[in-house]
Design a protein around this motif. Structure first.
Motif, mmCIF file in Angstrom:
data_model
loop_
_atom_site.group_PDB
_atom_site.id
_atom_site.type_symbol
_atom_site.label_atom_id
_atom_site.label_comp_id
_atom_site.label_asym_id
_atom_site.label_seq_id
_atom_site.Cartn_x
_atom_site.Cartn_y
_atom_site.Cartn_z
ATOM 1 N N GLU A 132 0.846 -1.199 0.000
ATOM 2 C CA GLU A 132 0.000 0.000 0.000
ATOM 3 C C GLU A 132 0.883 1.252 0.000
ATOM 4 O OE1 GLU A 132 -3.403 2.051 2.895
ATOM 5 O OE2 GLU A 132 -2.481 0.131 3.431
ATOM 6 N N TRP A 133 0.886 1.967 -1.131
ATOM 7 C CA TRP A 133 1.666 3.206 -1.243
ATOM 8 C C TRP A 133 0.785 4.369 -0.786
ATOM 9 C CZ3 TRP A 133 6.765 3.877 -2.798
ATOM 10 C CH2 TRP A 133 7.178 5.201 -2.958
ATOM 11 N N ARG A 134 0.909 4.684 0.522
ATOM 12 C CA ARG A 134 0.097 5.753 1.086
ATOM 13 C C ARG A 134 0.897 6.456 2.178
ATOM 14 N NH1 ARG A 134 -4.144 5.765 5.066
ATOM 15 N NH2 ARG A 134 -4.004 3.480 5.235
ATOM 16 N N HIS A 135 0.975 7.782 2.042
ATOM 17 C CA HIS A 135 1.780 8.554 2.986
ATOM 18 C C HIS A 135 1.171 8.535 4.381
ATOM 19 C CE1 HIS A 135 4.664 10.262 0.152
ATOM 20 N NE2 HIS A 135 3.663 10.343 -0.712
ATOM 21 N N TYR A 136 2.008 8.781 5.363
ATOM 22 C CA TYR A 136 1.569 8.845 6.751
ATOM 23 C C TYR A 136 2.395 9.920 7.453
ATOM 24 C CZ TYR A 136 5.784 6.049 7.425
ATOM 25 O OH TYR A 136 7.082 5.597 7.406
ATOM 26 N N LYS A 137 1.875 10.431 8.548
ATOM 27 C CA LYS A 137 2.587 11.459 9.301
ATOM 28 C C LYS A 137 3.633 10.823 10.213
ATOM 29 C CE LYS A 137 -1.174 14.860 9.318
ATOM 30 N NZ LYS A 137 -2.074 15.687 10.174
ATOM 31 N N ALA A 138 4.761 11.528 10.360
ATOM 32 C CA ALA A 138 5.841 11.057 11.233
ATOM 33 C C ALA A 138 6.190 12.164 12.224
ATOM 34 C CB ALA A 138 7.061 10.660 10.400
ATOM 35 N N HIS A 139 7.219 11.928 13.021
ATOM 36 C CA HIS A 139 7.643 12.887 14.037
ATOM 37 C C HIS A 139 9.108 13.245 13.814
ATOM 38 C CE1 HIS A 139 4.036 12.004 16.548
ATOM 39 N NE2 HIS A 139 4.169 10.800 16.009
ATOM 40 N N GLU A 140 9.598 14.219 14.574
ATOM 41 C CA GLU A 140 11.019 14.546 14.608
ATOM 42 C C GLU A 140 11.539 14.315 16.015
ATOM 43 O OE1 GLU A 140 12.405 18.312 13.342
ATOM 44 O OE2 GLU A 140 11.819 18.040 11.249
ATOM 45 N N LEU A 141 12.735 13.749 16.089
ATOM 46 C CA LEU A 141 13.364 13.546 17.397
ATOM 47 C C LEU A 141 13.929 14.861 17.932
ATOM 48 C CD1 LEU A 141 14.235 11.694 19.661
ATOM 49 C CD2 LEU A 141 16.224 11.017 18.294
ATOM 50 N N GLN A 142 14.432 15.686 17.050
ATOM 51 C CA GLN A 142 15.006 16.964 17.467
ATOM 52 C C GLN A 142 14.010 17.765 18.298
ATOM 53 O OE1 GLN A 142 17.526 19.513 14.748
ATOM 54 N NE2 GLN A 142 15.714 20.807 14.834
ATOM 55 N N GLY A 143 14.493 18.278 19.421
ATOM 56 C CA GLY A 143 13.635 19.076 20.287
ATOM 57 C C GLY A 143 12.838 18.271 21.291
ATOM 58 N N SER A 144 12.931 16.956 21.222
ATOM 59 C CA SER A 144 12.199 16.099 22.156
ATOM 60 C C SER A 144 12.925 16.039 23.504
ATOM 61 C CB SER A 144 12.072 14.681 21.602
ATOM 62 O OG SER A 144 11.352 14.656 20.389
ATOM 63 N N THR A 145 12.212 15.550 24.498
ATOM 64 C CA THR A 145 12.803 15.312 25.812
ATOM 65 C C THR A 145 12.841 13.810 26.066
ATOM 66 O OG1 THR A 145 12.042 17.421 26.716
ATOM 67 C CG2 THR A 145 12.578 15.682 28.292
ATOM 68 N N VAL A 146 14.028 13.296 26.326
ATOM 69 C CA VAL A 146 14.217 11.873 26.599
ATOM 70 C C VAL A 146 14.626 11.720 28.055
ATOM 71 C CG1 VAL A 146 15.442 9.764 25.974
ATOM 72 C CG2 VAL A 146 14.953 11.490 24.211
ATOM 73 N N THR A 147 13.841 10.978 28.815
ATOM 74 C CA THR A 147 14.158 10.713 30.212
ATOM 75 C C THR A 147 14.710 9.300 30.333
ATOM 76 O OG1 THR A 147 12.490 12.244 31.047
ATOM 77 C CG2 THR A 147 13.213 10.502 32.541
ATOM 78 N N ILE A 148 15.881 9.193 30.954
ATOM 79 C CA ILE A 148 16.563 7.908 31.094
ATOM 80 C C ILE A 148 16.579 7.533 32.578
ATOM 81 C CG2 ILE A 148 18.686 6.627 30.672
ATOM 82 C CD1 ILE A 148 19.386 8.802 28.561
ATOM 83 N N VAL A 149 15.870 6.483 32.918
ATOM 84 C CA VAL A 149 15.823 6.016 34.303
ATOM 85 C C VAL A 149 16.943 4.997 34.492
ATOM 86 C CG1 VAL A 149 14.440 4.934 36.098
ATOM 87 C CG2 VAL A 149 13.334 6.389 34.380
ATOM 88 N N GLY A 150 17.954 5.404 35.249
ATOM 89 C CA GLY A 150 19.126 4.564 35.437
ATOM 90 C C GLY A 150 20.293 5.112 34.639
ATOM 91 N N LEU A 151 21.335 5.537 35.331
ATOM 92 C CA LEU A 151 22.503 6.112 34.648
ATOM 93 C C LEU A 151 23.742 5.252 34.861
ATOM 94 C CD1 LEU A 151 22.061 9.957 35.227
ATOM 95 C CD2 LEU A 151 21.560 8.613 33.173
ATOM 96 N N GLY A 152 23.545 3.945 34.777
ATOM 97 C CA GLY A 152 24.672 3.024 34.760
ATOM 98 C C GLY A 152 25.269 3.015 33.362
ATOM 99 N N TYR A 174 19.403 7.131 41.808
ATOM 100 C CA TYR A 174 19.225 7.134 43.264
ATOM 101 C C TYR A 174 19.913 8.320 43.917
ATOM 102 C CZ TYR A 174 17.859 2.250 42.527
ATOM 103 O OH TYR A 174 17.240 1.103 42.095
ATOM 104 N N THR A 175 21.074 8.697 43.379
ATOM 105 C CA THR A 175 21.868 9.778 43.977
ATOM 106 C C THR A 175 22.063 10.881 42.945
ATOM 107 O OG1 THR A 175 23.843 8.503 43.357
ATOM 108 C CG2 THR A 175 23.072 8.311 45.637
ATOM 109 N N PRO A 176 21.053 11.733 42.751
ATOM 110 C CA PRO A 176 21.152 12.769 41.714
ATOM 111 C C PRO A 176 22.295 13.740 41.936
ATOM 112 C CG PRO A 176 19.266 13.164 43.153
ATOM 113 C CD PRO A 176 19.782 11.801 43.473
ATOM 114 N N GLU A 177 22.765 13.873 43.170
ATOM 115 C CA GLU A 177 23.868 14.798 43.438
ATOM 116 C C GLU A 177 25.158 14.363 42.751
ATOM 117 O OE1 GLU A 177 23.485 11.864 46.860
ATOM 118 O OE2 GLU A 177 22.151 13.166 45.710
ATOM 119 N N LYS A 178 25.230 13.107 42.300
ATOM 120 C CA LYS A 178 26.405 12.641 41.567
ATOM 121 C C LYS A 178 26.417 13.160 40.132
ATOM 122 C CE LYS A 178 27.300 8.349 44.115
ATOM 123 N NZ LYS A 178 27.421 6.867 44.001
ATOM 124 N N GLY A 179 25.287 13.686 39.673
ATOM 125 C CA GLY A 179 25.221 14.195 38.313
ATOM 126 C C GLY A 179 25.224 13.077 37.289
#
Length: 320
Positions: A132-152, A174-179
């Motif tokens: 099926e050749w039919r266009h669809y809407k997509a998104h852009e990653l640029q400008g998004s906010t990505v939250t990462i749980v766990g900074l190992g 667990y320890t946000p003061e570590k940055g």
């Protein structure tokens, strides 16, 4: 085990890669040491009797009791919850893990999952199957906010790979003061964590499973997320409340989910998650990499040398 054996490798492999490759990699890295591979259950029981340094994916308590001279067990997994840790501590056996081995490949997996939903490749795949050749809407990653749980290692690798995409990143630890490598770092306290969720477009779960993180992503979390948000779970299945996730997908509380881990796991054939067009499921495959044994050997080889030198500090040591 012969007196000259310096390192014993147990027989269980991982990711479908023969354990012989691991043993051979260790032999190449330790040409001045003798590396023995116990390829059968009988060989394991016999060879471990005199072993001081052992590496493998798992160590059953029965096998541990057959190793009176064991001083170091180098676990070939990042997680060690499957090991008899209490008994190892009682015995005074040092335990190390494979933390860091998965960083590059799992960071790539997360990035691929995010781009999959950003450009909506799942929609393209469905239309291709239908010719099926039919266009669809997509998104852009640029400008998004990505939250990462766990900074190992996995969380850090993910943040590093997101840098060229001009996104805002929030790290949760667990320890946000570590940055950390993210633009912002918060803890698990209610208000900071909830505020981060409300701003999130892509929620990446890369944390260990603990009492705190079990069920962390529940019904209230999914309602707090923006309806256009996507959840990417490469942590452990129980970090997400599965029933709440199904409700969220059915109710449109979130845009979609990429799940490398599930609860239950394996996911039963009749589970509703298989049938959602906006759910990407991979069979706990994010850890797959042809360089697994190579990176694991980096850790073990360094620790063999430290052990020989009488050092009390081993890399990735989780049990003293």
């Amino acid at each position: 085990m012969p007196d000259e054996t310096d390192l014993l490798v147990l027989r269980k492999g991982t990711h479908g890669t023969p354990i012989e490759q691991y043993a051979e990699t260790l032999r190449e890295r330790l040409p001045d040491r003798t590396v023995e591979l116990a390829r059968t259950p009988t060989a394991e029981r016999e060879l471990i009797e005199d072993a001081r340094f052992v590496t493998g994916m798992t160590l059953e308590e029965e096998l541990l009791e057959a190793a009176p001279d064991l001083e170091v067990f180098a676990c070939a997994y990042a997680g060690t919850g499957h090991l008899p840790l209490d008994r190892l501590r009682e015995r005074g056996v040092a335990v190390t893990n494979a933390s860091g081995v998965h960083g590059p490949n799992m960071g790539e997996h997360v990035l691929g999952a995010i781009l999959h939903f950003t450009r909506r490749f799942h929609v393209a795949e469905r239309r291709q199957r239908r010719r099926e050749w039919r266009h669809y809407k997509a998104h852009e990653l640029q400008g998004s906010t990505v939250t990462i749980v766990g900074l190992g290692a996995i969380g850090r690798a993910t943040a590093e790979r997101l840098e060229p995409f001009d996104v805002e990143t929030i790290g949760v630890r667990y320890t946000p003061e570590k940055g950390g490598p993210t633009d912002e770092v918060v803890g698990f306290e209610d208000e900071p964590f909830e505020d981060a969720l409300a701003r999130t477009d892509y929620l990446v779960l890369a944390c260990p499973l603990t009492d705190l993180t079990r069920g962390l992503i529940d019904r209230e979390t999914m309602i707090t997320l923006d309806p256009e948000a996507v959840i990417v779970n490469v942590a452990r299945g129980p970090v997400v409340d599965t029933d709440a996730l199904v409700d969220a997908l059915r109710s449109g509380w979130i845009r979609g989910a990429s799940l490398d881990v599930t609860d239950p796991e394996p996911l039963p054939e009749d589970h509703p998650l298989w049938n959602f067009g906006n759910v990407q499921i991979t069979p706990h495959n994010a850890g797959q990499t042809p360089r697994y044994y190579e990176r694991l050997a980096d850790i073990v080889v360094e620790n063999v040398r430290r052990f020989d030198e009488g050092s009390d500090e081993l890399r990735n040591q989780v049990v003293p």
